[in-house]
Design a protein around this motif. Structure first.
Motif, PDB file in Angstrom:
ATOM      1  N   VAL A 332     -18.592  -8.710  -5.373  1.00 47.40           N
ATOM      2  CA  VAL A 332     -18.570  -7.261  -5.552  1.00 47.40           C
ATOM      3  C   VAL A 332     -17.736  -6.607  -4.464  1.00 47.40           C
ATOM      4  O   VAL A 332     -17.019  -5.627  -4.717  1.00 47.40           O
ATOM      5  N   MET A 333     -17.765  -7.139  -3.236  1.00 49.28           N
ATOM      6  CA  MET A 333     -16.959  -6.578  -2.162  1.00 49.28           C
ATOM      7  C   MET A 333     -15.472  -6.846  -2.398  1.00 49.28           C
ATOM      8  O   MET A 333     -14.627  -5.974  -2.164  1.00 49.28           O
ATOM      9  N   CYS A 334     -15.154  -8.056  -2.856  1.00 53.65           N
ATOM     10  CA  CYS A 334     -13.756  -8.362  -3.171  1.00 53.65           C
ATOM     11  C   CYS A 334     -13.256  -7.509  -4.323  1.00 53.65           C
ATOM     12  O   CYS A 334     -12.098  -7.062  -4.328  1.00 53.65           O
ATOM     13  N   THR A 335     -14.121  -7.273  -5.311  1.00 52.69           N
ATOM     14  CA  THR A 335     -13.715  -6.468  -6.464  1.00 52.69           C
ATOM     15  C   THR A 335     -13.363  -5.058  -6.042  1.00 52.69           C
ATOM     16  O   THR A 335     -12.314  -4.514  -6.436  1.00 52.69           O
ATOM     17  N   PHE A 336     -14.213  -4.446  -5.245  1.00 52.88           N
ATOM     18  CA  PHE A 336     -13.899  -3.075  -4.844  1.00 52.88           C
ATOM     19  C   PHE A 336     -12.764  -3.036  -3.839  1.00 52.88           C
ATOM     20  O   PHE A 336     -12.067  -2.032  -3.732  1.00 52.88           O
ATOM     21  N   GLY A 337     -12.560  -4.111  -3.101  1.00 48.69           N
ATOM     22  CA  GLY A 337     -11.360  -4.173  -2.269  1.00 48.69           C
ATOM     23  C   GLY A 337     -10.105  -4.180  -3.113  1.00 48.69           C
ATOM     24  O   GLY A 337      -9.103  -3.520  -2.781  1.00 48.69           O
ATOM     25  N   ILE A 338     -10.135  -4.902  -4.250  1.00 51.36           N
ATOM     26  CA  ILE A 338      -8.987  -4.919  -5.163  1.00 51.36           C
ATOM     27  C   ILE A 338      -8.778  -3.544  -5.776  1.00 51.36           C
ATOM     28  O   ILE A 338      -7.645  -3.050  -5.892  1.00 51.36           O
ATOM     29  N   VAL A 339      -9.872  -2.884  -6.173  1.00 55.53           N
ATOM     30  CA  VAL A 339      -9.761  -1.554  -6.776  1.00 55.53           C
ATOM     31  C   VAL A 339      -9.180  -0.556  -5.769  1.00 55.53           C
ATOM     32  O   VAL A 339      -8.344   0.278  -6.117  1.00 55.53           O
ATOM     33  N   LYS A 340      -9.598  -0.658  -4.513  1.00 51.64           N
ATOM     34  CA  LYS A 340      -9.086   0.264  -3.498  1.00 51.64           C
ATOM     35  C   LYS A 340      -7.619   0.005  -3.182  1.00 51.64           C
ATOM     36  O   LYS A 340      -6.875   0.938  -2.865  1.00 51.64           O
ATOM     37  N   ARG A 341      -7.190  -1.245  -3.243  1.00 47.34           N
ATOM     38  CA  ARG A 341      -5.773  -1.534  -3.018  1.00 47.34           C
ATOM     39  C   ARG A 341      -4.922  -1.074  -4.196  1.00 47.34           C
ATOM     40  O   ARG A 341      -3.764  -0.684  -4.009  1.00 47.34           O
TER      41      ARG A 341
END
Length: 459
Positions: A332-341
């Protein structure tokens, strides 16, 4: 006397030169001056009116990019440049434009502000909104690349995020039962967590324009006002649930109590017939019912929320299991990191005053993320565990991280502190024991693997 006379002549000559210059300038001004209205019979406004400069929006950088036929080819340089600037593939952009044109409720978006001439192109309006989301640009920045006025862009942007956010039920939903759910369960079974259907965590979005009277409510533990969102994703980074925003001062336990995904999972309304198998200490399979999520230690000790444990008393496999939970739950942290990038507007403090706009922006970014994920059609493959084969593994966020082997730092009087299980459910501890036993047997028999994803051909 001779010097004084010479000085007087020089002064008279300079005066004559000045007068000649003045006379010449007046003569030039008189010849270039337009005729007066009284002589020509025309009005003064008609004489002074200048022709208005016509700006062609298709000459803008984004307009020229749309006119380039190679932009529709995803693997071409123009197609890659289009995705870099607009943050979505051309096929996704085209789908959004067609949906805005087809549905009657979006007809008001055709030409909200031009009362004369041709309507402004809908394609450029959509590109300006995607540019604002992807680059965290101002409306004036979007105006420079589309040649649309900032007023037009501002008016359309709020309609755009409201409409895309309304697509939430279509693109963000729990994994449906059937082959798709079995595929998700298969991935977590390979990782060592049979029966797991996703990971959950809270993400905080900074809010720069928080009202001063509500600042104490939204002031989070990070030191700034924020809006908290509870997010559930699976291992393929697909977003399964995003709840409405909460005040930043609330902790994860309070936020998760309002999460519909978790509450439906607890009540049995979600996946009531799902079952999974676990190994016991002898290798025999035990069948259990009821799926669960992985999370961190800030949540309730519910059966549906399995978390790692920071404190150990020399239990090697429990430490290994907790370490693996920490790695896998970072989905979930990696997913939102991708969304923020991909959409940098989520990384900067929100410049909007209305809470509704912030909710719409977050939902819009999550919907677009799932649309792009479906367009990319990623395929997953199994990667051997590094500790099992003795070789380094690359191209995966967690595959190259070996399990810890030295547990000496976890022993000692300072670390033999039991976890706070005063509010833990009995079923939470039971399932946790089963999962650790399954992990011990699977790890001892080299049955655990990692998973790597690779983008496939678009559907």
């Amino acid at each position: 006397n001779f010097s004084a006379e010479k000085m007087r002549r020089s002064i008279r000559q300079q005066i004559r030169n000045i007068l000649v210059c003045i006379f010449t300038l007046r003569l030039i001004e008189k010849r270039t001056k337009p005729p007066s209205p009284s002589k020509t019979g025309r009005k003064k406004e008609e004489i002074c009116r200048q022709p208005k400069k016509i700006i062609n929006v298709w000459d803008s950088p984004f307009g020229r990019m749309l006119l380039d036929n190679d932009s529709s080819l995803e693997n071409s340089n123009a197609g890659k440049l289009f995705r870099l600037r607009v943050r979505v593939p051309f096929a996704v952009f085209q789908m959004i434009v067609e949906r805005f044109r087809t549905f009657p409720e979006w007809n008001f978006l055709k030409d909200p502000d031009t009362k004369r001439g041709k309507p402004l192109p809908l394609e450029l309006k959509v590109m300006s909104s995607l540019y604002i989301l992807g680059r965290a640009a101002t409306h004036d920045d979007a105006s420079m690349v589309t040649y649309l006025s900032p007023t037009v862009i501002n008016s359309f942007f709020h309609h755009f995020i409201a409409c895309i956010a309304s697509w939430y039920p279509e693109w963000i939903y729990p994994t449906p039962e059937g082959p798709r759910l079995q595929d998700v369960l298969k991935q977590y079974e390979i990782l060592g967590f049979p029966g797991c259907c996703g990971s959950t965590d809270c993400v905080h979005i900074p809010w720069n324009q928080c009202p001063q009277g509500e600042r104490h409510l939204y002031f989070s533990r990070y030191g700034y006002p924020s809006v908290a969102y509870s997010v559930v994703v699976d291992h393929s980074r697909r977003i399964l649930s995003v709840n409405s925003g909460h005040i930043g001062s609330r902790n994860d336990k309070t936020v998760i109590e309002c999460d519909k995904f978790v509450q439906n999972l607890r009540s049995g309304a979600l996946y009531p017939s799902a079952q999974f198998d676990l190994f016991n200490e002898y290798g025999a399979k035990i069948r259990l019912s009821g799926l669960y999520l992985l999370c961190d230690e800030g949540y309730h000790k519910w059966r549906e929320l399995q978390c790692p444990n920071k404190f150990f008393a020399g239990a090697e496999f429990e430490a290994r299991w907790s370490k693996r939970v920490e790695s896998v739950r970072k989905d979930v942290m990696c997913t939102f990191g991708i969304v923020k990038r991909r959409f940098r507007i989520l990384k900067v403090p929100m410049p909007y005053k209305a809470r509704e706009d912030i909710d719409n922006i977050v939902l819009t970014c999550c919907v677009l993320h799932n649309i792009v994920l479906d367009q990319d059609a990623e395929e997953w493959t199994v990667v051997d565990d590094m500790e099992d084969v003795g070789l380094p593994v690359t191209n995966h966020s967690v595959a190259g991280r070996p399990d810890i082997t030295d547990f000496s730092f976890m022993s000692g009087p300072d670390n033999n502190i039991p976890a706070d299980e005063s509010e833990a459910e009995s079923t939470w501890a039971t399932l946790r024991t089963f999962l650790i036993t399954h992990y011990k047997f699977a790890k001892s028999n080299h049955l655990l693997r990692w998973i790597s994803y690779k983008r496939g051909q678009p559907e």
